[in-house]
Enzyme design. Structure first.
Site, PDB file in Angstrom:
ATOM      1  N   ASP A 198      -8.861  -7.843  -5.913  1.00 15.84           N
ATOM      2  CA  ASP A 198     -10.261  -6.918  -4.963  1.00 15.84           C
ATOM      3  C   ASP A 198     -11.270  -7.593  -5.045  1.00 15.84           C
ATOM      4  O   ASP A 198     -12.147  -7.427  -4.483  1.00 15.84           O
ATOM      5  CB  ASP A 198     -10.122  -5.612  -4.262  1.00 15.84           C
ATOM      6  CG  ASP A 198      -9.188  -4.818  -3.576  1.00 15.84           C
ATOM      7  OD1 ASP A 198      -8.214  -5.946  -2.273  1.00 15.84           O
ATOM      8  OD2 ASP A 198      -9.214  -3.923  -3.254  1.00 15.84           O
ATOM      9  N   ASP A 221      -2.179   7.538  -3.296  1.00 14.72           N
ATOM     10  CA  ASP A 221      -0.927   8.417  -3.804  1.00 14.72           C
ATOM     11  C   ASP A 221      -0.378   8.922  -3.278  1.00 14.72           C
ATOM     12  O   ASP A 221       1.114   9.306  -3.141  1.00 14.72           O
ATOM     13  CB  ASP A 221      -0.682   7.602  -5.019  1.00 14.72           C
ATOM     14  CG  ASP A 221      -1.642   8.202  -6.125  1.00 14.72           C
ATOM     15  OD1 ASP A 221      -2.583   9.007  -5.513  1.00 14.72           O
ATOM     16  OD2 ASP A 221      -2.173   8.067  -7.670  1.00 14.72           O
TER      17      ASP A 221
END
Length: 743
Positions: free
Chosen positions: A136, A462
């Site tokens: 990223d 998550d």
């Protein structure tokens, strides 16, 4: 009775601990807490504000203890048998591996390439593996490092498999060995020396590249795409670095570099967005039925990690029992005393095993194997036929890509063979389509991030994603091989550790307020009640800070206003809070001893968890609340990863000028001021209402914030900045005057 054949023996077993004594102690503590609440309630009319505040806080602590007891009630002892799996079959399903990195400065490429090398060298057919690295940061240094690492992998992977090397991350393998074992063969010693020299050269190349100015890079050839790009404004970059074109089982897996498209006006959704791009790109390139995701610092410490996971996936009698397989996160080079309380060993030992005895462990964001069809939104017992998977439905749900639609249909169709579900075409043949599904506008109008894939709306994607999976009825599996499957690096400084805790507290509280919260999942989904309670135990961290701060202020309030919130020493009821304090702490200490942790680690964790609760978690609820009210947007703060730290003072608590240290400093100053005021009143011979209990509580607060007390007198990063002390002092002084005014 005929002996069991390999095909009839289970691939995994789950046994439950006989923790009867622990249950009795936990229930006795709960009984004492209820007794204290009853005493508070019955005597409330005889006391003032401090009694009511104590009742509210203790009610909250009792509620949290109920959640804790429920979670730890059924602790599991899981065992997997990879050798039985190898005896049973030679055909294995494919696995796509996702490695995520976001910042080449905070997450040095040398750490990332070691993780990648350890994964490329696992004991699993190379033609059934593909490793995708998401960057990223769109860093040319990261890409260059991976290219150079791929050259080293052609030597490293065969070396590991030839000599059955147990530790396959080279930086860890060579760090403890300056020379090869003397009792090894001459051939091994020569190969070992060659490998070490090659690794040194690799490290030097990467270190030189990391210190090089971006404009000095040669942007020719494969590197041309990195010229004149910005980290948050660039097209999709996909590079196939390694390709197992012949499909050789003992070769090297595919290695693909991905930096998804980013544009200033398109939200990129942090790590969840990166994971969804990885899912789609891998879907059109290899489309393995299982996916492993790891953070860039979590290297494979056990070369049989994939086989351990497959013991659950292939050995489960019903696939509903195994929606995903989670390996606990452990850390290398952790200090034995755990000064920052971030090793989490005891948390995994009891809480982690307890959650696994209900509906399975939480998804922890790294070291987790997923079924691809579960990530695609499939529910247990959902039988999807070809007639239901019409092109119009798939494209509206998953996006406008014919090849992606085909791979999704193949994954979701009832009766799909997971062994055969693998795109045998070379990844390079799908580059153009991969760019399409990796673009930032591909998800517009689809269900990505909302009903499938990694879910958006929180920095703890998550937990939200795992919660949504379990709310659909899936269970998860907890895998604890020996040695541990993955090892990572924990934050090695006070600010980094606190920022991590703040991010967790913020994200977990966001999940609680989400439309897919555990309460909603239990009421309207298939999340079990006790699993919901386990989720609440961690998702209430941020809210818990309010009660922790209030209770820490109460002793100071009592000494300043000459009152008391605990029974007097001559009252029989003083036995109740005294027993709670003594038994709770002795029981906590016994958990550390049973987990083979030193007493000093228990003391450090007692301190740091209270500090986190009154500092990092407090800022967590402020961050989540301001976002909820629309005043700000949550920012994902990457935790700095350090490969090693040679500082002789490692383990000492460090500070910076972040406001996160102000609340803790203020609480300490307030309690010290109250103790000084109380001593003065005692010397003057005034009629004293407060007693020994309040004084012990203040001394306990001082013990908790001992690192802060030392920070008043230390210098540099080990000292609290003057600006923070002044802010905290002003806040403490304000509270003292408010308490005096109340008096």
């Amino acid at each position: 009775m005929a002996p069991k054949t390999p095909s009839s023996l289970p691939l995994y077993e789950i046994k439950y601990r006989k923790n009867y004594i622990s249950r009795v102690i936990e229930l006795f503590i709960l009984f004492l807490l209820f007794s204290l609440l009853a005493y508070r309630f019955l005597t409330l009319k005889f006391h003032g504000l401090q009694w009511l505040l104590a009742l509210i806080c203790e009610s909250w602590f009792t509620f949290i203890w109920i959640l804790t007891v429920s979670t730890k009630w059924n602790q599991v002892e899981p065992t997997t048998y990879p050798l039985r799996l190898l005896e049973r079959t030679s055909k294995f399903p494919a696995v796509d591996i996702f490695v995520t990195t976001a910042d080449p400065v905070l997450e040095p490429p040398l750490i990332t390439i070691n993780t990648v090398l350890s994964l490329l060298a696992v004991d699993y057919p190379a033609n059934k593996l593909a490793c995708y690295v998401s960057d990223d940061g769109a860093s040319i240094v990261t890409y260059y490092s991976l290219v150079e690492a791929s050259k080293f992998a052609k030597l490293w992977v065969p070396f590991c498999k030839k000599y059955n090397i147990a530790l396959r991350a080279p930086f860890r393998y060579f760090s403890g060995n300056s020379s090869p074992p003397q009792d090894s063969s001459q051939e091994f010693q020569q190969d070992w020396t060659r490998m070490k020299d090659e690794y040194k050269q690799l490290c030097k190349k990467i270190e030189d590249a990391s210190t090089q100015e971006p404009e000095t890079f040669d942007f020719a050839g494969d590197f041309a795409v990195f010229s004149n790009i910005q980290q948050k404004n660039h097209p999709t970059i996909i590079k196939v670095i390694l390709e197992n074109k012949e499909g050789v089982a003992d070769g090297l897996p595919h290695l693909v570099y991905i930096s998804r498209e980013k544009r200033p006006k398109h939200p990129h959704q942090f790590k969840a967005g990166a994971m969804n791009v990885l899912t789609r790109v891998s879907g059109v390139m290899t489309n393995a039925p299982f996916m492993l995701n790891v953070d860039c610092d979590m290297y494979a410490n056990n070369p049989q990690v994939v086989l351990h996971a497959m013991c659950y996936f292939l050995g489960a009698k019903d696939e509903i029992d195994c929606g995903f397989v989670q390996f606990p996160q452990f850390f290398y080079d952790g200090l034995k005393e755990d000064p920052y309380g971030n090793q989490l060993k005891v948390l995994h030992e009891y809480f982690g095993r307890g959650v696994s005895g209900i509906q399975g462990p939480f998804y922890q964001g790294s070291g987790c194997f997923h079924r691809r069809k579960v990530i695609y939104g499939s529910s247990p017992y959902e039988k999807i036929t070809a007639g239901e998977l019409k092109d119009e439905y798939i494209q509206k749900t998953y996006g406008m890509s014919e090849k992606l639609s085909t791979s999704i249909a193949k994954t979701l169709l009832e009766g799909s063979n997971i062994i055969e579900q693998f795109n045998s075409d070379c990844p390079s043949s799908s580059i153009e389509i991969a760019h399409q599904v990796g673009s930032c506008g591909f998800e517009f109008g689809t269900a990505w991030g909302q009903k499938l894939g990694w879910l958006y709306g929180t920095v703890t994607e998550d937990v939200l994603t795992g919660l949504f999976i379990q709310s659909r009825g899936w269970k998860s599996a907890y895998c604890l091989p020996d040695p541990p499957a993955f090892l990572g690096c924990a934050p090695a400084a006070g600010p980094a550790s606190m920022i991590q805790q703040k991010r967790w507290a913020t994200g977990l509280f966001e999940v609680l307020l989400n439309s897919k919260s555990p309460i909603i999942g239990t009421l309207f989904g298939k999340l079990q009640l006790r699993q919901c309670m386990a989720y609440l135990q961690i998702q209430l961290w941020a809210l818990r800070s309010i009660f922790e701060v209030c209770y820490a202020i109460l002793p100071a309030y009592c000494l300043i206003t000459n009152s008391h919130f605990l029974p007097q020493a001559n009252e029989p009821s003083i036995v109740i809070p005294a027993l709670i304090f003594i038994i709770y702490n002795l029981y906590g200490l016994s958990e550390y001893i049973r987990a083979n942790e030193p007493i000093i680690a228990w003391m450090n964790n007692q301190r740091i968890w209270r500090v986190n609760a009154m500092s990092a978690w407090l800022f967590g609820i402020l961050s989540a609340t301001t976002k909820l009210l629309g005043f700000s947007e949550t920012a994902f703060e990457v935790t700095k990863k350090d490969q090693n730290d040679t500082n002789s003072d490692i383990g000492r608590f460090t500070f910076d000028d972040s406001p996160i240290f102000v609340p803790g400093t203020a609480i300490l100053l307030l309690n010290l001021s109250a103790l000084f005021i109380g001593v003065l009143d005692f010397k003057k011979g005034n009629n004293i209402e407060w007693g020994l209990g309040e004084v012990i509580c203040i001394m306990w607060i001082v013990f908790v914030f001992w690192a802060f007390l030392k920070g008043f007198f230390a210098k540099g990063k080990y000292g609290i900045p003057t600006s923070s002390i002044l802010k905290a002092g002003a806040l403490a002084l304000l509270l003292v005057h408010l308490f005096k005014f109340k008096q």
